[in-house]
Scaffold this motif. Structure first.
Motif, PDB file in Angstrom:
ATOM      1  N   ASN A  49      -5.983   9.480   3.018  1.00 50.78           N
ATOM      2  CA  ASN A  49      -5.176  10.382   3.179  1.00 50.78           C
ATOM      3  C   ASN A  49      -3.739  10.273   3.774  1.00 50.78           C
ATOM      4  OD1 ASN A  49      -6.940  13.170   2.838  1.00 50.78           O
ATOM      5  ND2 ASN A  49      -8.150  11.513   3.337  1.00 50.78           N
ATOM      6  N   PHE A  50      -3.546   8.961   4.404  1.00 47.89           N
ATOM      7  CA  PHE A  50      -2.203   8.718   4.891  1.00 47.89           C
ATOM      8  C   PHE A  50      -1.988   7.357   4.834  1.00 47.89           C
ATOM      9  CE2 PHE A  50      -4.325  11.746   7.833  1.00 47.89           C
ATOM     10  CZ  PHE A  50      -3.413  12.855   7.714  1.00 47.89           C
ATOM     11  N   PRO A  51      -0.963   7.022   3.730  1.00 48.40           N
ATOM     12  CA  PRO A  51      -0.872   5.709   2.953  1.00 48.40           C
ATOM     13  C   PRO A  51      -0.234   4.744   4.128  1.00 48.40           C
ATOM     14  CG  PRO A  51      -0.107   7.313   1.295  1.00 48.40           C
ATOM     15  CD  PRO A  51      -0.592   8.202   2.677  1.00 48.40           C
ATOM     16  N   ASP A  52       0.437   5.326   5.200  1.00 48.75           N
ATOM     17  CA  ASP A  52       0.925   4.495   5.938  1.00 48.75           C
ATOM     18  C   ASP A  52       0.185   4.211   7.090  1.00 48.75           C
ATOM     19  OD1 ASP A  52       0.595   6.761   7.343  1.00 48.75           O
ATOM     20  OD2 ASP A  52       2.491   7.018   8.187  1.00 48.75           O
ATOM     21  N   ALA A  53      -1.249   4.475   6.998  1.00 49.56           N
ATOM     22  CA  ALA A  53      -1.875   3.924   8.054  1.00 49.56           C
ATOM     23  C   ALA A  53      -2.017   2.598   8.392  1.00 49.56           C
ATOM     24  CB  ALA A  53      -3.438   4.392   7.629  1.00 49.56           C
ATOM     25  N   GLU A  54      -1.879   1.659   7.297  1.00 51.37           N
ATOM     26  CA  GLU A  54      -1.869   0.091   7.704  1.00 51.37           C
ATOM     27  C   GLU A  54      -0.884  -0.419   8.614  1.00 51.37           C
ATOM     28  OE1 GLU A  54      -4.127  -2.291   6.629  1.00 51.37           O
ATOM     29  OE2 GLU A  54      -5.090  -1.361   5.061  1.00 51.37           O
ATOM     30  N   ASP A  55       0.341   0.589   8.655  1.00 49.15           N
ATOM     31  CA  ASP A  55       1.190   0.226   9.562  1.00 49.15           C
ATOM     32  C   ASP A  55       1.112   0.445  11.060  1.00 49.15           C
ATOM     33  OD1 ASP A  55       2.805  -0.708   7.187  1.00 49.15           O
ATOM     34  OD2 ASP A  55       3.497   1.491   6.887  1.00 49.15           O
ATOM     35  N   HIS A  56       0.095   1.440  11.220  1.00 51.28           N
ATOM     36  CA  HIS A  56       0.163   1.788  12.664  1.00 51.28           C
ATOM     37  C   HIS A  56      -1.300   2.083  13.211  1.00 51.28           C
ATOM     38  CE1 HIS A  56       0.069   5.663  10.692  1.00 51.28           C
ATOM     39  NE2 HIS A  56      -0.669   6.130  11.553  1.00 51.28           N
ATOM     40  N   PHE A  57      -2.234   1.897  12.161  1.00 50.59           N
ATOM     41  CA  PHE A  57      -3.547   2.353  12.633  1.00 50.59           C
ATOM     42  C   PHE A  57      -4.226   1.035  13.177  1.00 50.59           C
ATOM     43  CE2 PHE A  57      -7.159   5.584  12.270  1.00 50.59           C
ATOM     44  CZ  PHE A  57      -8.053   4.996  12.611  1.00 50.59           C
ATOM     45  N   ILE A  58      -4.684   0.872  14.349  1.00 48.57           N
ATOM     46  CA  ILE A  58      -5.618  -0.189  14.914  1.00 48.57           C
ATOM     47  C   ILE A  58      -7.084   0.020  14.917  1.00 48.57           C
ATOM     48  CG2 ILE A  58      -5.906  -1.951  16.535  1.00 48.57           C
ATOM     49  CD1 ILE A  58      -2.950  -1.514  17.367  1.00 48.57           C
ATOM     50  N   VAL A  59      -7.914  -0.740  14.188  1.00 48.64           N
ATOM     51  CA  VAL A  59      -9.491  -0.632  14.093  1.00 48.64           C
ATOM     52  C   VAL A  59     -10.017  -1.577  15.286  1.00 48.64           C
ATOM     53  CG1 VAL A  59     -11.511  -0.544  12.825  1.00 48.64           C
ATOM     54  CG2 VAL A  59      -9.394   0.115  11.696  1.00 48.64           C
TER      55      VAL A  59
END
Length: 379
Positions: A49-59
């Protein structure tokens, strides 16, 4: 002149419904610049849902986050930390529990942020207020007060926005030296967002801790039925077969059966939700008295999933609720269901916040505090 975006960090981000809500706030752009959750499946849903997730989401486990990974200059930090140890339906271990104890990790990270967020927003179940006879909430408020925050407590049931009974409490912290002029530091009056038990929290702690409140508008009434929230064109295979429906009806108590029969004989079609319960060692079904859903929960237990019951004009049909219906009931009608299995999707929504509630808090509390010069009217 357009104001600068409000930079936000989302702890325990889950599938991203807090972000969904914050991006709807009127008159001030909220930009989520950092997010974290431990579950890969939730990141997958978030990223769909948020294409920029790779830039700021830490799993990653919050306990293993490094200071260097935190974003600079964050004005707002949100935290929907796990409720399982605080919920009345959980184990009630409180903030010493393995899950709800993650509050302390959030507080530790906030302590290490430089500068610290001007505003923090925490969400959890009402059981937080009574856990260990109120000592857990006192300890949490004391911790946040020591970090420099003046604190407000709210209670909002999502049924004011969506047809789902989902009472939650919210703690809003504002840096003490940056309290806005509208913040009052005495005991708040009783209102729909501050019922007597919330007023009592303020009364109990205002002498020892920094507490405040801000006047808020009356909550809307909310929908009274599931119209517009249920899927009407699902596959016929999802509806239960005759034997299963018969077993459902056969498990109903006399009171439940009378309710069922009245709806069945009505001239109009109506929807009800039902939970499976164990009463005296026997599995039974219970039909809600009103026309809204019960609190959506994470899937995994006998009473965790809700069934949808369609009755009227002598016709009856029953099935499990779908992920799309869960999304709708969480105020996320436009959420893309592109990642994960149906059970993972149900879990993600059951573990999330209702978009409309956070949006309302954003419009009526967060925006006026963080962007007081905005001229947009709050909803």
């Amino acid at each position: 002149m357009e104001s600068a975006p409000i930079r936000a960090a989302e702890f325990f981000a889950g599938i991203g419904l807090v972000r969904t809500a914050l991006e709807r706030v009127k008159g001030a752009q909220v930009q989520v610049v950092w997010a974290n959750d431990i579950k890969q499946a939730k990141f997958d849903a978030y990223a769909a849902n948020f294409p920029d997730a790779e830039d700021h989401f830490i799993v990653r486990d919050i306990q293993k986050l490094k200071k260097a990974e935190l974003p600079p200059e964050v004005e707002l930090a949100t935290s929907s930390f796990p409720c399982i140890d605080l919920s009345l339906a959980g184990n009630r271990r409180g903030l010493v529990g393995e899950q709800s104890g993650m509050f302390w990790e959030f507080a530790k990270i906030v302590k290490g942020m430089s500068p610290r967020p001007r505003v923090i927003l925490l969400e959890n179940v009402h059981g937080f207020a009574t856990s260990h006879k109120g000592e857990d909430l006192r300890a949490a408020l004391a911790c946040l007060s020591k970090l420099g925050y003046s604190l407000d407590v709210l209670a909002i049931d999502a049924r004011h926005f969506v047809p789902q009974s989902r009472p939650r409490m919210f703690i809003i912290g504002i840096q003490k030296d940056k309290l806005p002029s509208q913040a009052r530091q005495d005991v708040p009056p009783i209102t729909d967002v501050r019922p007597p038990w919330v007023q009592a929290v303020h009364e109990k702690h205002r002498q020892a801790l920094d507490m405040h409140y801000i006047d808020l508008p009356t909550l809307p009434e909310g929908p009274q039925d599931l119209d517009g929230f249920v899927e009407t064109d699902v596959s016929a295979d999802l509806w239960w077969g005759e034997d299963r429906v018969k077993a459902f009806v056969g498990s109903l108590s006399d009171v439940q059966k009378a309710r069922f029969d009245a709806l069945l004989a009505a001239d109009t079609i109506s929807y009800r939700t039902a939970y499976r319960r164990t009463r005296q060692g026997v599995s039974t079904w219970e039909l809600r008295k009103d026309g809204i859903a019960g609190c959506l929960r994470t899937t995994g237990g006998g009473s965790s999933k809700q069934a949808l019951v369609r009755l009227g004009r002598g016709s009856k049909a029953i099935r499990w609720m779908t992920p799309r219906e869960y999304a709708n009931l969480m105020g996320a009608h436009d959420y893309k269901l592109l990642a994960g299995t149906p059970n993972q999707q149900l879990f993600g929504f059951g573990d999330a916040v209702v978009v409309d509630v956070i949006e309302w808090i954003g419009n009526n509390y967060l925006r006026p505090v963080l962007r007081p010069d905005s001229t947009a009217s709050a909803e």
